[in-house]
Enzyme design. Sequence first.
Site, mmCIF file in Angstrom:
data_model
loop_
_atom_site.group_PDB
_atom_site.id
_atom_site.type_symbol
_atom_site.label_atom_id
_atom_site.label_comp_id
_atom_site.label_asym_id
_atom_site.label_seq_id
_atom_site.Cartn_x
_atom_site.Cartn_y
_atom_site.Cartn_z
ATOM 1 N N ILE A 12 -13.673 0.901 3.213
ATOM 2 C CA ILE A 12 -12.806 0.383 4.267
ATOM 3 C C ILE A 12 -13.645 -0.222 5.398
ATOM 4 O O ILE A 12 -13.347 -1.306 5.896
ATOM 5 C CB ILE A 12 -11.851 1.500 4.750
ATOM 6 C CG1 ILE A 12 -10.928 1.865 3.571
ATOM 7 C CG2 ILE A 12 -11.054 1.056 5.957
ATOM 8 C CD1 ILE A 12 -10.030 3.056 3.797
ATOM 9 N N ASP A 31 -24.420 3.524 9.300
ATOM 10 C CA ASP A 31 -23.993 4.198 8.068
ATOM 11 C C ASP A 31 -25.175 5.018 7.569
ATOM 12 O O ASP A 31 -26.314 4.554 7.629
ATOM 13 C CB ASP A 31 -23.582 3.153 7.016
ATOM 14 C CG ASP A 31 -22.665 3.747 5.951
ATOM 15 O OD1 ASP A 31 -21.502 3.313 5.878
ATOM 16 O OD2 ASP A 31 -23.116 4.633 5.195
ATOM 17 N N ASP A 51 -27.207 9.090 10.707
ATOM 18 C CA ASP A 51 -26.046 9.974 10.664
ATOM 19 C C ASP A 51 -25.520 10.195 12.082
ATOM 20 O O ASP A 51 -26.305 10.480 12.996
ATOM 21 C CB ASP A 51 -26.494 11.311 10.050
ATOM 22 C CG ASP A 51 -25.314 12.154 9.632
ATOM 23 O OD1 ASP A 51 -25.232 12.495 8.453
ATOM 24 O OD2 ASP A 51 -24.460 12.475 10.500
ATOM 25 N N PHE A 73 -15.172 5.012 10.890
ATOM 26 C CA PHE A 73 -14.756 5.159 9.494
ATOM 27 C C PHE A 73 -15.583 6.184 8.736
ATOM 28 O O PHE A 73 -15.400 6.323 7.530
ATOM 29 C CB PHE A 73 -14.906 3.824 8.739
ATOM 30 C CG PHE A 73 -14.051 2.714 9.274
ATOM 31 C CD1 PHE A 73 -12.717 2.622 8.916
ATOM 32 C CD2 PHE A 73 -14.580 1.755 10.125
ATOM 33 C CE1 PHE A 73 -11.922 1.588 9.383
ATOM 34 C CE2 PHE A 73 -13.789 0.722 10.610
ATOM 35 C CZ PHE A 73 -12.468 0.635 10.246
ATOM 36 N N THR A 117 -5.162 10.044 8.640
ATOM 37 C CA THR A 117 -4.635 10.074 7.272
ATOM 38 C C THR A 117 -3.238 10.678 7.201
ATOM 39 O O THR A 117 -2.883 11.537 8.022
ATOM 40 C CB THR A 117 -5.575 10.923 6.377
ATOM 41 O OG1 THR A 117 -4.941 11.134 5.122
ATOM 42 C CG2 THR A 117 -5.879 12.282 6.985
ATOM 43 N N TYR A 141 -9.328 18.627 4.243
ATOM 44 C CA TYR A 141 -9.494 17.231 4.680
ATOM 45 C C TYR A 141 -8.440 16.878 5.740
ATOM 46 O O TYR A 141 -8.764 16.414 6.837
ATOM 47 C CB TYR A 141 -9.381 16.299 3.462
ATOM 48 C CG TYR A 141 -9.237 14.848 3.847
ATOM 49 C CD1 TYR A 141 -10.193 14.221 4.650
ATOM 50 C CD2 TYR A 141 -8.121 14.111 3.437
ATOM 51 C CE1 TYR A 141 -10.041 12.901 5.028
ATOM 52 C CE2 TYR A 141 -7.976 12.788 3.805
ATOM 53 C CZ TYR A 141 -8.927 12.184 4.602
ATOM 54 O OH TYR A 141 -8.768 10.871 4.985
ATOM 55 N N LYS A 145 -8.923 16.114 9.885
ATOM 56 C CA LYS A 145 -8.481 14.896 10.580
ATOM 57 C C LYS A 145 -7.496 15.223 11.703
ATOM 58 O O LYS A 145 -7.508 14.581 12.753
ATOM 59 C CB LYS A 145 -7.855 13.926 9.569
ATOM 60 C CG LYS A 145 -8.874 13.306 8.616
ATOM 61 C CD LYS A 145 -9.535 12.083 9.230
ATOM 62 C CE LYS A 145 -10.690 11.587 8.404
ATOM 63 N NZ LYS A 145 -10.962 10.166 8.539
ATOM 64 N N PHE A 169 -1.956 5.771 4.772
ATOM 65 C CA PHE A 169 -1.378 6.293 3.550
ATOM 66 C C PHE A 169 -2.377 5.873 2.453
ATOM 67 O O PHE A 169 -3.564 6.075 2.633
ATOM 68 C CB PHE A 169 0.092 5.857 3.428
ATOM 69 C CG PHE A 169 0.950 6.710 4.353
ATOM 70 C CD1 PHE A 169 0.749 6.701 5.732
ATOM 71 C CD2 PHE A 169 1.874 7.597 3.850
ATOM 72 C CE1 PHE A 169 1.462 7.550 6.591
ATOM 73 C CE2 PHE A 169 2.606 8.447 4.686
ATOM 74 C CZ PHE A 169 2.398 8.415 6.052
ATOM 75 N N ARG A 221 3.173 7.978 -3.812
ATOM 76 C CA ARG A 221 2.318 7.579 -2.695
ATOM 77 C C ARG A 221 2.715 6.178 -2.232
ATOM 78 O O ARG A 221 3.333 5.413 -2.979
ATOM 79 C CB ARG A 221 0.833 7.554 -3.117
ATOM 80 C CG ARG A 221 0.258 8.914 -3.466
ATOM 81 C CD ARG A 221 0.059 9.757 -2.219
ATOM 82 N NE ARG A 221 -0.509 11.059 -2.517
ATOM 83 C CZ ARG A 221 0.200 12.140 -2.858
ATOM 84 N NH1 ARG A 221 1.516 12.068 -2.955
ATOM 85 N NH2 ARG A 221 -0.400 13.290 -3.075
#
Length: 333
Positions: A12, A31, A51, A73, A117, A141, A145, A169, A221
């Site tokens: 993403i 990244d 990191d 992200f 999410t 997870y 978030k 989603f 989904r």
Amino acid sequence: MAVLVLGGAGYIGSHAVDQLISRGYDVVVVDNLGTGHRQSVHRDAKFYEGDIRDQGFLTHIFTNESIEGVFHFCAYSLVGESVQKPLAYFNNNVQGLQVLLEVMYEHQVEYIIFSSTAAVYGEPDSVPITEEDSKTPTSPYGESKLMMEKMMHWSHEAYGVKYAALRYFNVAGAKEDGTIGEDHRPETHLIPIVLQTALGQRDQITVFGDDYDTEDGSCIRDYLHVEDLIEAHILAYEYLQNDGEPGAFNLGSSQGYSVFEILEAARNVTQKEIKAIVGERRAGDPSKLVASSDKARQLLGWQPKHDNINDIIGSAWQWHYQHPNGYQEDMEG
Ligand code: UDP
């Protein structure tokens, strides 16, 4: 002034960097290349490998670069894996954000656009899900978030951090010209796995459960094209800069597809057989997640362009077909 894209070498993130650059933004990318691909980062972006939990590293970037806002992200994002390794998820996701918010505060950077999410909702009371619905995550997870959203909320109250938590989603598809796309190792997401099966790289796909309380028994989904998803991020950034109220926004197409329906659509798009067998449920999976995206449409003026599942699968197919070995092929070629 530049925008800082954390996790800009991921699936993403790389699409975000690409769109931001094409709209004239100066982009700095961070990244750690744990799962990202250096080749996926647009050549006009300035790249730092490291990191975000490393406060010294992050401070160095905020000191050297003129950062106006952050697109965040970089997080672990697999529901099933998070059930096996909860502490790794809290460490990477929650601690990463805590360090980031501290460094942002020290450098007076106010804006953050954050990937949240649908997993924050857990098993929904009803669909479509609105932002106000109850949040009881069914996986570490989703829990991580939700904690991150709360950290931003309280940082907004205390330090004036302006945030948009975008609750994705299911994201799928690739850039239209097929130059960047999805390449996870190992791959766990439904659409790439289905397409790898169509390519003959896998013998079959396993449908995780056909005994859910849905019409055909498989999970439902809401699939959204990655380019539409990124458009919402840029609109959210502009919205915050125009003094829009910080908060959370669902991003989805508002239409649900079952696993069996995705398989059927992929067979139509690829004209391949795509063998499927039914297996056990995957831990942490809610039965049905479909978004109400009215808030994003109204407040951000967001209008997804790819509202057809065949389009979404078709763009992913183009990427997989042209790059059967993902970014590996580009390295060897
Ligand atoms: N799924 C499946 N087989 C697979 C991978 C995924 O049946 O090999 C199902 C999964 O249980 C979920 C849906 O496909 O209901 C989408 O899963 P994915 O991992 O793509 O995204 P998630 O919903 O976890 O974000």
